[in-house]
Design an enzyme around this catalytic site. Sequence first.
Site, PDB file in Angstrom:
ATOM      1  N   ASP A 159      -0.697  69.225  16.487  1.00 50.99           N
ATOM      2  CA  ASP A 159      -0.822  69.647  17.869  1.00 50.99           C
ATOM      3  C   ASP A 159      -0.731  68.396  18.726  1.00 50.99           C
ATOM      4  OD1 ASP A 159      -1.383  71.358  20.060  1.00 50.99           O
ATOM      5  OD2 ASP A 159      -3.444  70.655  20.048  1.00 50.99           O
ATOM      6  N   ASP A 395      -7.234  71.203  17.718  1.00 50.54           N
ATOM      7  CA  ASP A 395      -8.559  71.013  18.306  1.00 50.54           C
ATOM      8  C   ASP A 395      -8.952  72.147  19.239  1.00 50.54           C
ATOM      9  OD1 ASP A 395      -6.763  70.493  20.318  1.00 50.54           O
ATOM     10  OD2 ASP A 395      -7.969  68.907  21.230  1.00 50.54           O
ATOM     11  N   ASP A 399      -5.303  76.973  18.213  1.00 56.93           N
ATOM     12  CA  ASP A 399      -4.889  76.486  16.892  1.00 56.93           C
ATOM     13  C   ASP A 399      -5.601  77.208  15.746  1.00 56.93           C
ATOM     14  OD1 ASP A 399      -3.318  74.415  18.108  1.00 56.93           O
ATOM     15  OD2 ASP A 399      -5.170  73.299  18.439  1.00 56.93           O
TER      16      ASP A 399
END
Length: 419
Positions: A159, A395, A399
Amino acid sequence: GSCEVNESLVTGEPDAIVKNVGDRVISGSFVVSGKAKCRVEHIGADNFVMQISSGAKYFKKPTSEIWRSLMLIVKVMSIVIVPVGIALFCSKYFRDTSAVNDTVVTTIGSVIGMIPSGLVALASTVFCVSVIRLSRRKTLAQDLYCVETLARVDVLCLDKTGTITEGSMEVEGMLPRDGLTEEEFRSVLKDTVTAIGDENATALALAAHLSDVEITRTAEHIVPFSSARKWSGARFDGVSYALGAVEFTLGHGDDEVHRLAAEKAADGYRVLALVSSKEDFDGNKLPDKVSFEGFVLLTDKIRDEAPDTLRFFRDQGVDVKVISGDDPATVRAVAKRAGLAKCDEIIDMSTLSTEEEVRDAATKYTVFGRVLPDQKLTLVKALKAAGHTVAMTGDGVNDVLALTEADCSVAMASWADAA
C-alpha cells in the site's frame, strides 16, 4: 454545510475530500476542515468500516509447507505404526512364546521410537528462534508459521500511504518567476504561511521547509484557507499574496506557466501557486488581477528505508506491486522516487468494471491506482490463483480484506485497529 474529510484509513487516498450537501461521509474518516450537519444512515454492524471488518473475520489455516509435511508424516506414521507394531509383536512372540513380558516391552519400545515427536518439537523451536529474530526488527509475529510463509513469498503487494510513504507531505522544490530570486520567494512564502497559521499537511510541510527563514512582516489582512476556495491569503505592505491550487489562483489557461504546472502535476507533484496583487481581498474573494510569483512543488514523504527495502526484494527475486486508492499518476511518481522497478506499468482500477478484468490486470501491471477494498481482495486472490505466494502490507481499513486473504499479512503500525 460543507467540510473536507480525510478518508485515508478507509479508502487509502490521502487527499482531503470535499463533502457538500447530499454527499456521503464514510464512518472511519476524519473531518479536517469546515462544518456540516449530517444525517446518520447506518449504525453498528451496518457501518462501512464494520462491514469490511466482519468480512475479514474468518478462520484461515496456516499456508505452511512445513506444517503440511509434518502433518502428512504424522498421518502416515499413525497408519503404519499399527500393522508394524502387530508384525513386531507376532514376530517375537511366535519365536519365543515364553517371554511375553519381554515381547511386549520390546514392541512398545520399537513403536514409540517410530513416533516423530521430536520432529514437531524441533520444527517449533526453529520457528520460535525465527520469531525472536523478527522481534528484534520491531516486528510482532502472530503465527509461528508466518515466518516460513514470509520466506516463500514471491509477490509482495504494498500500500502506498503509510507503507512506502510516511503519510505526510514534504516540499520537493520551488520555482519562482523570472526576476525573483529563490531567497526572495522563500521570504514572501514564509511571511504568508506564518500569517495564515494553518495546520494542515501542506502548511506543516511548508513550515518545516522554511524553518530557517526569518519572518520579516506582519499581515494587515488574512484570508484563512477554505475547502471551497482552495486557497488562503495574506496582505503585507499594500500587496496581497494568495497561495493555493493553480486552477483556483491562476485559473485555466494555455500559457507557459500553466503548461509548466501541468507538466509537474503529470510527474506526480502537488503544485501550489503563489500569486500577488496590489488590490486588497474583496472579503474572501481573490482580487481580479493577480500576478504569478512562483510554484511550490510538494510530494508524499518517502520513508527513509523504502528504497533499500524495494532494492532488497528486487535482489531476492520478489515481484513488488503497489496497490493504492490514490491517483495512478501520483502512485507511479511515488513508486518511481522510491526506486520501484517497472513503475511505468500502471492501471486505473476505476476503469475496470468486472472481476475478470481485475484478475487479468493482476499479473500484467505493477502499479494499481484508484483501487477499491474489494478490488484489492480480488487482486490478491488472482495472484494466488496464478500460483504465487502473496504477501500484503497495509495500515488502513481498506486493506483488511486483502490482508486476511494474503498468504502472509504485514500490518503497519497505524490507527486502524481492524488492520
